[in-house]
Design a protein around this motif. Structure first.
Motif, PDB file in Angstrom:
ATOM      1  N   PHE A   5       0.824  -1.207   0.000  1.00 63.03           N
ATOM      2  CA  PHE A   5       0.000   0.000   0.000  1.00 63.03           C
ATOM      3  C   PHE A   5       0.857   1.256   0.000  1.00 63.03           C
ATOM      4  O   PHE A   5       0.783   2.076   0.910  1.00 63.03           O
ATOM      5  N   THR A   6       1.669   1.432  -1.019  1.00 68.62           N
ATOM      6  CA  THR A   6       2.470   2.636  -1.158  1.00 68.62           C
ATOM      7  C   THR A   6       2.281   3.225  -2.551  1.00 68.62           C
ATOM      8  O   THR A   6       1.861   2.543  -3.484  1.00 68.62           O
ATOM      9  N   GLY A   7       2.604   4.525  -2.677  1.00 69.35           N
ATOM     10  CA  GLY A   7       2.499   5.198  -3.954  1.00 69.35           C
ATOM     11  C   GLY A   7       1.109   5.765  -4.188  1.00 69.35           C
ATOM     12  O   GLY A   7       0.408   6.164  -3.254  1.00 69.35           O
ATOM     13  N   VAL A 160      -2.075  -5.525  10.428  1.00 73.24           N
ATOM     14  CA  VAL A 160      -2.154  -4.359   9.556  1.00 73.24           C
ATOM     15  C   VAL A 160      -0.760  -3.991   9.065  1.00 73.24           C
ATOM     16  O   VAL A 160       0.197  -4.002   9.845  1.00 73.24           O
ATOM     17  N   VAL A 161      -0.642  -3.673   7.770  1.00 71.62           N
ATOM     18  CA  VAL A 161       0.634  -3.208   7.215  1.00 71.62           C
ATOM     19  C   VAL A 161       0.553  -1.768   6.736  1.00 71.62           C
ATOM     20  O   VAL A 161       1.559  -1.188   6.342  1.00 71.62           O
ATOM     21  N   ALA A 162      -0.668  -1.191   6.757  1.00 73.48           N
ATOM     22  CA  ALA A 162      -0.844   0.164   6.234  1.00 73.48           C
ATOM     23  C   ALA A 162      -2.057   0.804   6.890  1.00 73.48           C
ATOM     24  O   ALA A 162      -2.933   0.120   7.438  1.00 73.48           O
ATOM     25  N   VAL A 163      -2.112   2.130   6.809  1.00 77.77           N
ATOM     26  CA  VAL A 163      -3.269   2.876   7.276  1.00 77.77           C
ATOM     27  C   VAL A 163      -3.616   3.923   6.239  1.00 77.77           C
ATOM     28  O   VAL A 163      -2.739   4.564   5.657  1.00 77.77           O
ATOM     29  N   LYS A 164      -4.907   4.071   5.988  1.00 75.20           N
ATOM     30  CA  LYS A 164      -5.437   5.128   5.116  1.00 75.20           C
ATOM     31  C   LYS A 164      -6.084   6.147   6.037  1.00 75.20           C
ATOM     32  O   LYS A 164      -7.114   5.878   6.661  1.00 75.20           O
ATOM     33  N   ASP A 165      -5.491   7.324   6.153  1.00 77.87           N
ATOM     34  CA  ASP A 165      -5.907   8.323   7.131  1.00 77.87           C
ATOM     35  C   ASP A 165      -6.389   9.584   6.420  1.00 77.87           C
ATOM     36  O   ASP A 165      -5.854   9.935   5.362  1.00 77.87           O
ATOM     37  N   PRO A 166      -7.382  10.287   6.956  1.00 80.77           N
ATOM     38  CA  PRO A 166      -7.813  11.539   6.318  1.00 80.77           C
ATOM     39  C   PRO A 166      -6.684  12.557   6.298  1.00 80.77           C
ATOM     40  O   PRO A 166      -6.005  12.776   7.302  1.00 80.77           O
ATOM     41  N   ALA A 188       2.843   1.505   6.348  1.00 81.87           N
ATOM     42  CA  ALA A 188       2.766   2.539   5.324  1.00 81.87           C
ATOM     43  C   ALA A 188       1.638   3.502   5.692  1.00 81.87           C
ATOM     44  O   ALA A 188       0.487   3.100   5.804  1.00 81.87           O
ATOM     45  N   VAL A 189       1.974   4.768   5.876  1.00 84.62           N
ATOM     46  CA  VAL A 189       0.985   5.773   6.252  1.00 84.62           C
ATOM     47  C   VAL A 189       0.521   6.486   4.985  1.00 84.62           C
ATOM     48  O   VAL A 189       1.285   7.205   4.350  1.00 84.62           O
ATOM     49  N   GLY A 190      -0.739   6.260   4.640  1.00 87.23           N
ATOM     50  CA  GLY A 190      -1.313   6.865   3.456  1.00 87.23           C
ATOM     51  C   GLY A 190      -2.358   7.892   3.812  1.00 87.23           C
ATOM     52  O   GLY A 190      -2.947   7.856   4.900  1.00 87.23           O
ATOM     53  N   LEU A 191      -2.605   8.819   2.889  1.00 94.16           N
ATOM     54  CA  LEU A 191      -3.570   9.891   3.098  1.00 94.16           C
ATOM     55  C   LEU A 191      -4.667   9.821   2.053  1.00 94.16           C
ATOM     56  O   LEU A 191      -4.442   9.394   0.917  1.00 94.16           O
ATOM     57  N   SER A 192      -5.873  10.256   2.445  1.00 96.38           N
ATOM     58  CA  SER A 192      -6.998  10.310   1.532  1.00 96.38           C
ATOM     59  C   SER A 192      -7.661  11.678   1.621  1.00 96.38           C
ATOM     60  O   SER A 192      -7.442  12.432   2.574  1.00 96.38           O
ATOM     61  N   ALA A 203       3.409  14.153   0.450  1.00 96.74           N
ATOM     62  CA  ALA A 203       3.295  12.945  -0.348  1.00 96.74           C
ATOM     63  C   ALA A 203       2.998  11.725   0.523  1.00 96.74           C
ATOM     64  O   ALA A 203       2.311  10.812   0.100  1.00 96.74           O
ATOM     65  N   ALA A 204       3.501  11.698   1.774  1.00 95.66           N
ATOM     66  CA  ALA A 204       3.359  10.548   2.666  1.00 95.66           C
ATOM     67  C   ALA A 204       3.807   9.278   1.941  1.00 95.66           C
ATOM     68  O   ALA A 204       4.480   9.340   0.914  1.00 95.66           O
ATOM     69  N   ASP A 205       3.438   8.103   2.482  1.00 97.60           N
ATOM     70  CA  ASP A 205       3.833   6.853   1.827  1.00 97.60           C
ATOM     71  C   ASP A 205       2.881   6.491   0.706  1.00 97.60           C
ATOM     72  O   ASP A 205       3.238   5.736  -0.196  1.00 97.60           O
ATOM     73  N   ALA A 206       1.650   6.998   0.786  1.00100.32           N
ATOM     74  CA  ALA A 206       0.654   6.674  -0.228  1.00100.32           C
ATOM     75  C   ALA A 206      -0.399   7.760  -0.282  1.00100.32           C
ATOM     76  O   ALA A 206      -0.649   8.457   0.703  1.00100.32           O
ATOM     77  N   TRP A 207      -1.008   7.872  -1.441  1.00100.13           N
ATOM     78  CA  TRP A 207      -2.230   8.649  -1.613  1.00100.13           C
ATOM     79  C   TRP A 207      -3.322   7.673  -2.038  1.00100.13           C
ATOM     80  O   TRP A 207      -3.141   6.909  -2.995  1.00100.13           O
TER      81      TRP A 207
END
Length: 300
Positions: A5-7, A160-166, A188-192, A203-207
């Motif tokens: 869950f990156t990129g 869990v290997v990733a989080v999708k955070d606001p 992997a810390v991702g943003l939404s 950019a964080a780890d993911a969008w």
């Protein structure tokens, strides 16, 4: 960081025909174009894909078509459900259909506490043979905001290997990404949130983004420029970011994001009826605003 869950992770709508059935040909086109444009992953049947509105057979068809269309691009699957039994069944089926990972919000009729969340993710991990899972944090909708401590617990036991955070909340303190990374270094810390992503968040780890499935070339350019930093000076990416921001704001202004994404899909050439759970249509003013923004799409 090595993670599923990156990129740039695109979340396509689930296109529907006039009678309300899933339009698998249109879905194949959306996923195939996103993969060809260079997104790093595709997630079907999450919020943008209205996943909870489809039965098991429809979900299975969606996953299999997406996996085939994506080629080597990993396909993740939203597995939200109204009970742990339903969630684990959907997780098991998604993996059998070729999913590379699972996206799970801790949904329940009543908000879950931390112990219940840990139990839910443990059950999903066991049912899905250890397929990587992303915690889909939806504090406004679900009444639970994942804490750094809870994320660390879920990472420690492998749930869990990733989080999708606001990316943007009125009450969100500065430094949220760094705080989550410090608590769970392997996650992997991702943003939404498209307005924040297009508007300049890190950019964080993911969008994680629904619009990236509808305008993948623009989003790939914007993500690449944000990772490279301001010194890169990509004028094309700046124009794409400005257009995406206008589009994201127009979608958000409708107050009916999934319905608006379906409308944008039609304007950009993907046929679809409104989502099944769209009880109220867009207003004429909302449709006109979306049409005006799409008409201003920068030349490729």
């Amino acid at each position: 960081m090595t993670s599923a869950f990156t990129g740039l992770l695109a979340y396509p709508i689930t296109p529907l025909g006039a009678g309300g059935d899933v339009d698998l040909d249109a879905l194949e086109g959306l996923v195939g174009r996103a993969a060809a444009a260079g997104v790093d992953g595709v997630t079907v049947l999450a919020t943008s894909g209205a996943g909870v509105s489809f039965d098991d057979a429809e979900r299975d068809a969606v996953v299999r078509v997406a996996v085939a269309a994506a080629g080597t691009t990993p396909v993740h699957v939203g597995v939200a459900g109204e009970s742990a039994h339903r969630v684990t069944g959907r997780a098991r089926a998604a993996v059998a259909a070729g999913a590379a990972g699972l996206v799970l919000p801790p949904f329940s009729y009543l908000p879950l506490d931390d112990a219940e969340v840990r139990g839910l993710f443990a059950r999903v991990g066991a049912a899905a043979a250890g397929a990587p899972a992303c915690f889909y944090n939806k504090p406004v909708q679900l009444g639970l905001d994942v804490s750094p401590a809870l994320l660390a617990d879920l990472a420690a036991d492998g749930s869990v290997v990733a989080v999708k955070d606001p990316a943007s909340l009125p009450s969100r303190p500065a430094g949220r990404v760094a705080e989550l990374r410090a608590a769970a270094p392997g996650v992997a810390v991702g943003l939404s949130g498209d307005p924040a992503l297009a508007g300049g968040t890190e950019a964080a780890d993911a969008w994680h983004t629904g619009l990236a499935a509808l305008a993948p070339a623009e989003y790939v350019a914007v993500r690449a420029a944000r990772v490279a930093g301001p010194e890169a000076g990509d004028g094309g990416a700046q124009a794409a970011a400005a257009w995406l921001l206008d589009l994201a704001r127009a979608v958000a202004a409708t107050g009916r994001a999934v319905t608006a994404l379906h409308a944008v899909a039609v304007l950009l050439g993907t046929p679809t009826a409104p989502p099944r759970d769209a009880l109220v249509p867009l207003t004429a003013a909302d449709e006109a605003a979306l049409r005006d923004v799409v008409a201003g799409r920068p030349a490729s």
